[in-house]
Write a protein that holds these residues in place. Structure first.
Motif, short mmCIF file in Angstrom:
data_model
loop_
_atom_site.label_atom_id
_atom_site.label_comp_id
_atom_site.label_asym_id
_atom_site.label_seq_id
_atom_site.Cartn_x
_atom_site.Cartn_y
_atom_site.Cartn_z
N MET A 152 0.76 -1.11 0.06
CA MET A 152 0.19 -0.14 0.04
C MET A 152 0.83 1.06 -0.12
SD MET A 152 -2.68 0.01 2.72
CE MET A 152 -2.18 1.09 4.50
N LYS A 153 2.59 1.14 0.15
CA LYS A 153 3.13 2.51 0.54
C LYS A 153 3.63 2.39 -0.43
CE LYS A 153 4.00 0.63 4.84
NZ LYS A 153 4.77 0.37 6.40
N SER A 154 4.24 1.81 -1.74
CA SER A 154 4.04 1.61 -3.15
C SER A 154 3.65 2.34 -4.30
CB SER A 154 4.92 0.94 -3.63
OG SER A 154 3.32 -0.02 -3.65
N ASN A 155 3.65 2.72 -5.35
CA ASN A 155 2.68 2.98 -6.05
C ASN A 155 2.61 1.90 -6.91
OD1 ASN A 155 5.84 3.27 -7.58
ND2 ASN A 155 4.98 5.36 -7.87
N LYS A 156 3.03 0.60 -6.55
CA LYS A 156 2.59 -0.65 -7.61
C LYS A 156 1.13 -1.05 -7.83
CE LYS A 156 7.74 -1.06 -6.64
NZ LYS A 156 8.11 -1.17 -8.22
N GLY A 157 1.10 -1.55 -9.24
CA GLY A 157 -0.17 -2.03 -9.08
C GLY A 157 -0.18 -3.69 -8.33
N ILE A 158 -1.68 -4.13 -8.12
CA ILE A 158 -1.06 -5.76 -7.69
C ILE A 158 -1.79 -6.58 -8.64
CG2 ILE A 158 -0.59 -4.47 -5.35
CD1 ILE A 158 -3.41 -5.63 -4.79
N LYS A 159 -0.84 -7.92 -8.69
CA LYS A 159 -2.20 -8.74 -9.34
C LYS A 159 -2.30 -10.24 -8.07
CE LYS A 159 -2.75 -12.53 -12.81
NZ LYS A 159 -2.06 -12.40 -13.82
N LEU A 160 -3.77 -10.50 -7.40
CA LEU A 160 -4.15 -11.52 -6.33
C LEU A 160 -3.94 -12.75 -7.17
CD1 LEU A 160 -4.94 -8.93 -3.04
CD2 LEU A 160 -2.73 -9.79 -3.54
N ASP A 161 -3.94 -13.78 -6.92
CA ASP A 161 -3.70 -14.97 -7.35
C ASP A 161 -4.80 -16.16 -6.02
OD1 ASP A 161 -4.53 -16.98 -8.99
OD2 ASP A 161 -2.45 -17.32 -9.00
N PHE A 162 -5.49 -16.76 -7.11
CA PHE A 162 -6.30 -17.48 -5.65
C PHE A 162 -6.68 -18.94 -6.31
CE2 PHE A 162 -7.93 -13.28 -5.11
CZ PHE A 162 -7.91 -13.30 -3.24
N LYS A 163 -6.28 -19.62 -5.73
CA LYS A 163 -6.63 -21.16 -6.08
C LYS A 163 -7.45 -22.08 -4.98
CE LYS A 163 -2.67 -21.65 -8.68
NZ LYS A 163 -2.36 -20.23 -8.86
N SER A 164 -8.62 -21.25 -4.56
CA SER A 164 -9.56 -21.68 -3.88
C SER A 164 -10.01 -20.63 -3.41
CB SER A 164 -9.27 -22.39 -2.72
OG SER A 164 -8.87 -21.44 -1.25
N LEU A 165 -11.10 -21.10 -3.14
CA LEU A 165 -12.79 -20.03 -2.86
C LEU A 165 -12.68 -19.49 -1.53
CD1 LEU A 165 -14.68 -19.13 -4.62
CD2 LEU A 165 -16.62 -20.75 -3.86
N ALA A 166 -12.23 -20.61 -0.56
CA ALA A 166 -12.30 -20.27 0.58
C ALA A 166 -11.60 -19.38 1.51
CB ALA A 166 -11.60 -21.50 1.45
N ALA A 167 -10.05 -18.55 0.06
CA ALA A 167 -10.07 -17.19 0.88
C ALA A 167 -10.08 -15.56 -0.10
CB ALA A 167 -7.85 -17.63 0.35
N VAL A 168 -11.08 -16.29 -0.41
CA VAL A 168 -11.61 -15.44 -1.30
C VAL A 168 -12.35 -14.36 -0.27
CG1 VAL A 168 -13.02 -14.08 -3.57
CG2 VAL A 168 -11.12 -16.54 -3.70
N GLU A 169 -13.19 -14.91 -0.03
CA GLU A 169 -14.37 -13.59 0.68
C GLU A 169 -13.89 -12.93 1.84
OE1 GLU A 169 -18.75 -12.55 2.85
OE2 GLU A 169 -18.33 -14.81 2.09
N PRO A 170 -12.61 -13.88 3.12
CA PRO A 170 -11.77 -12.91 4.26
C PRO A 170 -10.65 -12.11 3.65
CG PRO A 170 -11.19 -15.00 4.41
CD PRO A 170 -12.66 -15.33 3.24
N SER A 171 -10.12 -12.32 2.13
CA SER A 171 -9.14 -11.38 1.38
C SER A 171 -9.82 -10.43 0.89
CB SER A 171 -8.43 -11.85 0.06
OG SER A 171 -8.12 -13.29 0.36
N MET A 172 -11.29 -10.37 -0.22
CA MET A 172 -11.93 -9.20 0.47
C MET A 172 -11.98 -7.98 1.28
SD MET A 172 -12.02 -9.32 -3.03
CE MET A 172 -10.49 -10.47 -3.47
N MET A 173 -12.49 -8.36 2.44
CA MET A 173 -12.99 -7.84 3.61
C MET A 173 -11.74 -7.01 4.04
SD MET A 173 -14.93 -10.65 5.68
CE MET A 173 -15.54 -10.06 6.52
#
Length: 276
Positions: A94-115
């Motif tokens: 967050m402190k940088s000006n770089k873009g991010i790509k987050l890769d999900f291999k399972s559904l379980a991680a998606v909602e807690p990550s979005m939060m």
């Protein structure tokens, strides 16, 4: 590809427009974007933040991966532990000006990550891509992430985020490797035609040359679509394949997240300076 509603700083802003606006690239050319791949552990994350990369890619999973509890961590299977949680990762990136790509291999991680992402959204003004392999692809044997709940969960938090939606794939050195079939690209287009945000399709470099007709067709279906060319660690393919892609696709519709030595050979062949 055009910018969706949301204006500068929006997560749906075209990556090329964002980095051009910030004077980090000189033309709307996907090959100008520099990637740092698998910035999962703290050492790699800090290296990525110090690097000249525009976009940092990292992998998110939930330890145990079937439970709804627990803290998302940064690791790529078969690894299932890490010295870095998503929360810690976001706090640094967050402190940088770089873009991010987050890769999900399972559904379980998606909602807690979005939060967790929701908590930092107002501080994160860079491009954000959310990735999952949602369809079986050429030689693919990995489990897909169920498309509808994945897209619905992400969209319920961030309706304008850029999706990176791919196919599971494999590559075998000892046999002829099939490319992306018409059935595969048509199924993907069926899913994505109903979306309003930008979508990039991650495609495996060693399988693209034999799939050019199919992938060119897919990109004609919407100006929201692009390709992100990626490579497996053991994949063997000539740099000429990348130059072939370069020749046949629009420069502003293809990104190259590729490994060495092809990355350097490719950039030099097309006259883009390589920084380390």
């Amino acid at each position: 590809m055009t910018t969706s509603a949301g204006g500068p700083g929006s997560w749906s802003e075209n990556v090329l427009e964002y980095f051009l606006r910030n004077n980090q690239i000189t033309t709307e050319d996907g090959a100008e974007i520099v990637w740092y791949h698998a910035a999962n552990h703290k050492a790699q994350m800090y290296e990525a933040l110090r690097s000249c990369a525009h976009m940092i890619e990292a992998d998110v999973l939930l330890p145990g991966d079937e439970s709804e509890h627990g803290q998302p961590i940064m690791a790529h299977p078969p690894e299932i532990s890490s010295d870095n949680t998503l929360q810690e990762w976001l706090a640094e990136v967050m402190k940088s000006n770089k873009g991010i790509k987050l890769d999900f291999k399972s559904l379980a991680a998606v909602e807690p990550s979005m939060m967790l992402l929701e908590k930092v959204k107002r501080y994160l003004k860079c491009p954000v891509w959310i990735n999952a392999d949602i369809l079986p692809g050429p030689n693919g044997s990995s489990k897909v992430v169920d498309a509808k709940p994945f897209i619905d969960t992400v969209t319920s938090f961030f309706p304008d985020v850029t999706f990176s939606l791919g196919w599971t794939t494999g590559w075998h050195p000892e046999k002829v490797n099939e490319g992306y079939s018409w059935t595969m690209v048509k199924e993907m287009e069926y899913i994505c035609s109903g979306l309003s945000q930008p979508v990039t399709f991650p495609v495996r470099a060693a399988l693209v040359r034999q799939s050019c007709s199919q992938l060119l067709w897919l990109l004609t279906k919407s100006n929201r679509y692009s390709l992100t060319i990626w490579t497996g660690k053991t994949d063997n393919y000539p740099t000429e394949d990348l130059l072939y892609i370069r020749e046949h696709f629009n420069k502003n519709q293809v990104f190259y997240d590729i490994l060495e030595p092809q990355n350097q050979e490719f950039k030099q062949a097309i006259g883009i300076k390589v920084n380390f």
